[in-house]
Design a protein around this motif. Structure first.
Motif, PDB file in Angstrom:
ATOM      1  N   THR A  19     -11.506   6.117 -15.585  1.00 13.75           N
ATOM      2  CA  THR A  19     -11.540   7.320 -14.763  1.00 13.75           C
ATOM      3  C   THR A  19     -10.603   8.367 -15.362  1.00 13.75           C
ATOM      4  OG1 THR A  19     -12.043   6.059 -12.767  1.00 13.75           O
ATOM      5  CG2 THR A  19     -11.167   8.277 -12.465  1.00 13.75           C
ATOM      6  N   ALA A  20     -11.191   9.473 -15.844  1.00 10.85           N
ATOM      7  CA  ALA A  20     -10.386  10.563 -16.408  1.00 10.85           C
ATOM      8  C   ALA A  20      -9.989  11.579 -15.346  1.00 10.85           C
ATOM      9  CB  ALA A  20     -11.166  11.261 -17.513  1.00 10.85           C
ATOM     10  N   LEU A  21     -10.840  11.743 -14.343  1.00 16.27           N
ATOM     11  CA  LEU A  21     -10.562  12.669 -13.247  1.00 16.27           C
ATOM     12  C   LEU A  21     -11.062  12.005 -11.966  1.00 16.27           C
ATOM     13  CD1 LEU A  21      -9.217  15.461 -13.434  1.00 16.27           C
ATOM     14  CD2 LEU A  21     -11.485  16.489 -13.215  1.00 16.27           C
ATOM     15  N   ASP A  22     -10.228  12.042 -10.927  1.00 13.04           N
ATOM     16  CA  ASP A  22     -10.506  11.246  -9.733  1.00 13.04           C
ATOM     17  C   ASP A  22     -10.496  12.131  -8.486  1.00 13.04           C
ATOM     18  OD1 ASP A  22     -10.818   9.258  -7.862  1.00 13.04           O
ATOM     19  OD2 ASP A  22      -8.824   8.391  -8.142  1.00 13.04           O
ATOM     20  N   ASN A  23     -11.694  12.524  -8.032  1.00 14.94           N
ATOM     21  CA  ASN A  23     -11.855  13.250  -6.765  1.00 14.94           C
ATOM     22  C   ASN A  23     -10.972  14.502  -6.719  1.00 14.94           C
ATOM     23  OD1 ASN A  23     -13.136  13.466  -4.234  1.00 14.94           O
ATOM     24  ND2 ASN A  23     -11.324  12.645  -3.203  1.00 14.94           N
ATOM     25  N   ALA A  24     -11.045  15.301  -7.770  1.00 20.75           N
ATOM     26  CA  ALA A  24     -10.187  16.483  -7.889  1.00 20.75           C
ATOM     27  C   ALA A  24     -10.852  17.696  -7.239  1.00 20.75           C
ATOM     28  CB  ALA A  24      -9.906  16.779  -9.361  1.00 20.75           C
ATOM     29  N   SER A  25     -10.079  18.414  -6.432  1.00 23.22           N
ATOM     30  CA  SER A  25     -10.534  19.659  -5.823  1.00 23.22           C
ATOM     31  C   SER A  25      -9.476  20.729  -6.073  1.00 23.22           C
ATOM     32  CB  SER A  25     -10.750  19.500  -4.317  1.00 23.22           C
ATOM     33  OG  SER A  25     -11.802  18.590  -4.042  1.00 23.22           O
ATOM     34  N   VAL A  26      -9.922  21.912  -6.476  1.00 23.44           N
ATOM     35  CA  VAL A  26      -8.991  23.010  -6.734  1.00 23.44           C
ATOM     36  C   VAL A  26      -9.738  24.323  -6.632  1.00 23.44           C
ATOM     37  CG1 VAL A  26      -9.353  22.992  -9.251  1.00 23.44           C
ATOM     38  CG2 VAL A  26      -7.201  23.871  -8.313  1.00 23.44           C
ATOM     39  N   SER A  27      -9.036  25.357  -6.194  1.00 23.53           N
ATOM     40  CA  SER A  27      -9.600  26.697  -6.120  1.00 23.53           C
ATOM     41  C   SER A  27      -8.684  27.653  -6.877  1.00 23.53           C
ATOM     42  CB  SER A  27      -9.738  27.133  -4.659  1.00 23.53           C
ATOM     43  OG  SER A  27     -10.298  28.418  -4.567  1.00 23.53           O
ATOM     44  N   ILE A  28      -9.257  28.418  -7.779  1.00 25.84           N
ATOM     45  CA  ILE A  28      -8.490  29.350  -8.603  1.00 25.84           C
ATOM     46  C   ILE A  28      -9.081  30.747  -8.409  1.00 25.84           C
ATOM     47  CG2 ILE A  28      -7.786  29.960 -10.955  1.00 25.84           C
ATOM     48  CD1 ILE A  28      -8.135  26.950 -11.642  1.00 25.84           C
ATOM     49  N   PRO A  29      -8.419  31.601  -7.642  1.00 21.18           N
ATOM     50  CA  PRO A  29      -8.977  32.924  -7.361  1.00 21.18           C
ATOM     51  C   PRO A  29      -8.883  33.864  -8.563  1.00 21.18           C
ATOM     52  CG  PRO A  29      -6.816  32.696  -6.349  1.00 21.18           C
ATOM     53  CD  PRO A  29      -7.153  31.356  -6.922  1.00 21.18           C
ATOM     54  N   LYS A  30      -9.642  34.941  -8.504  1.00 18.37           N
ATOM     55  CA  LYS A  30      -9.622  35.956  -9.547  1.00 18.37           C
ATOM     56  C   LYS A  30      -8.202  36.495  -9.726  1.00 18.37           C
ATOM     57  CE  LYS A  30     -11.408  40.600 -10.547  1.00 18.37           C
ATOM     58  NZ  LYS A  30     -11.532  40.389 -11.992  1.00 18.37           N
ATOM     59  N   GLY A  31      -7.768  36.609 -10.981  1.00 16.19           N
ATOM     60  CA  GLY A  31      -6.457  37.161 -11.285  1.00 16.19           C
ATOM     61  C   GLY A  31      -5.324  36.156 -11.248  1.00 16.19           C
ATOM     62  N   ASP A  32      -5.624  34.884 -10.993  1.00 15.83           N
ATOM     63  CA  ASP A  32      -4.578  33.860 -10.969  1.00 15.83           C
ATOM     64  C   ASP A  32      -4.185  33.484 -12.402  1.00 15.83           C
ATOM     65  OD1 ASP A  32      -2.774  32.134  -9.833  1.00 15.83           O
ATOM     66  OD2 ASP A  32      -4.262  30.871  -8.841  1.00 15.83           O
ATOM     67  N   PHE A  33      -3.004  32.913 -12.556  1.00 11.71           N
ATOM     68  CA  PHE A  33      -2.530  32.373 -13.832  1.00 11.71           C
ATOM     69  C   PHE A  33      -1.962  30.996 -13.507  1.00 11.71           C
ATOM     70  CE2 PHE A  33       0.500  33.262 -17.691  1.00 11.71           C
ATOM     71  CZ  PHE A  33       0.047  32.104 -18.301  1.00 11.71           C
ATOM     72  N   VAL A  34      -2.715  29.952 -13.870  1.00 14.61           N
ATOM     73  CA  VAL A  34      -2.385  28.581 -13.490  1.00 14.61           C
ATOM     74  C   VAL A  34      -2.038  27.770 -14.729  1.00 14.61           C
ATOM     75  CG1 VAL A  34      -3.261  26.474 -12.411  1.00 14.61           C
ATOM     76  CG2 VAL A  34      -3.942  28.703 -11.516  1.00 14.61           C
ATOM     77  N   SER A  35      -0.944  27.043 -14.669  1.00 18.11           N
ATOM     78  CA  SER A  35      -0.633  26.080 -15.721  1.00 18.11           C
ATOM     79  C   SER A  35      -0.967  24.678 -15.223  1.00 18.11           C
ATOM     80  CB  SER A  35       0.842  26.157 -16.138  1.00 18.11           C
ATOM     81  OG  SER A  35       1.696  25.848 -15.059  1.00 18.11           O
ATOM     82  N   LEU A  36      -1.564  23.883 -16.109  1.00 20.01           N
ATOM     83  CA  LEU A  36      -1.881  22.486 -15.819  1.00 20.01           C
ATOM     84  C   LEU A  36      -0.920  21.619 -16.622  1.00 20.01           C
ATOM     85  CD1 LEU A  36      -5.790  22.561 -16.125  1.00 20.01           C
ATOM     86  CD2 LEU A  36      -4.411  22.809 -14.056  1.00 20.01           C
ATOM     87  N   VAL A  37      -0.140  20.796 -15.952  1.00 22.33           N
ATOM     88  CA  VAL A  37       0.846  19.966 -16.626  1.00 22.33           C
ATOM     89  C   VAL A  37       0.646  18.514 -16.218  1.00 22.33           C
ATOM     90  CG1 VAL A  37       2.495  21.878 -16.702  1.00 22.33           C
ATOM     91  CG2 VAL A  37       2.620  20.211 -14.838  1.00 22.33           C
ATOM     92  N   GLY A  38       1.238  17.622 -16.995  1.00 17.59           N
ATOM     93  CA  GLY A  38       1.137  16.195 -16.713  1.00 17.59           C
ATOM     94  C   GLY A  38       1.172  15.416 -18.009  1.00 17.59           C
TER      95      GLY A  38
END
Length: 231
Positions: A19-38
């Motif tokens: 399992t590489a991704l497990d039941n992931a939910s996310v919302s990224i609105p217009k103009g957001d700047f999101v970093s993904l870490v881990g």
């Protein structure tokens, strides 16, 4: 603008499902700047590729501007990527026998832009990124940081609304990394939505918010922020 609803991704590896991704939910609105870490293997790149329409989920839905990405045909997804998405990777994927200018012209050529307009747009982008005097050099004649800036200019050629970046500073020295992140902040201020995978806490902290992944799951944002500062 970007949304994932209960998305999972499983791979068959040596006769066993991983399992590489497990039941992931996310919302990224217009103009957001999101970093993904881990940590490595936590699902960051898998999530990014799914948001970009390049890796279909095992279950769940992925939306871009309300359009279910994986309800589209492969050609339909490719067209949507061309219209709305820009990709930046740790490996720059520049064409080695083309100059910096010609590399930036490639997406404009593919979009059917007239040759003189291709040159004008590519020149303006390279000058904006401080490469006005290097645009006629081939990748092997450029430093690593300069190659990344050529890749950024090429990514911006079709003016994408969304930028997906996978370790964009991973091969760069600290000063060049800072310049790249400052450029991301600049285009984010201009309205572009950015999702960036990074292992660098200093880069992650420059985003508007941070999502932390562990074992294929997105942790609550309060926990993610706490763990980022501990790191």
């Amino acid at each position: 603008m970007l949304r994932m609803d209960s998305v999972s991704k499983k791979y068959l590896h040596r006769g066993q499902y991983v399992t590489a991704l497990d039941n992931a939910s996310v919302s990224i609105p217009k103009g957001d700047f999101v970093s993904l870490v881990g940590p490595s293997g936590s699902g960051k790149s898998t999530l990014l590729l799914m948001l970009g329409g390049m890796l279909s989920p095992s279950s769940g839905l992925v939306f871009l501007d309300g359009q279910s990405l994986y309800a589209l045909s492969p050609n339909g997804r490719a067209e949507l990527r061309k219209q709305k998405l820009g990709f930046v990777f740790q490996t720059f994927n520049l064409v080695p026998y083309l100059t910096a200018l010609e590399n930036v012209q490639v997406p404009l050529y593919l979009a059917g832009v007239e040759v003189d307009a291709q040159r004008d747009q590519a020149t303006a982008l390279l000058e904006r990124l401080g490469l006005g005097e290097r645009m006629h050099h081939k990748p092997c004649e450029l430093s690593v940081g300069q190659q990344q800036r050529v890749a950024l200019a090429r990514m911006l050629a079709n003016d994408p609304a969304v930028v997906l970046a996978d370790e964009p500073t991973g091969n760069l020295d600290p000063d060049t990394s800072r310049q790249i992140i400052e450029f991301f902040e600049e285009i984010n201020d201009e309205g572009k939505t950015i999702v960036m995978v990074t292992h660098d806490p200093r880069a992650a902290e420059r985003a508007r918010r941070t999502l932390r992944l562990a074992n294929g799951q997105i942790l609550p944002e309060a926990i993610a922020t706490e763990q980022l500062h501990v790191a």
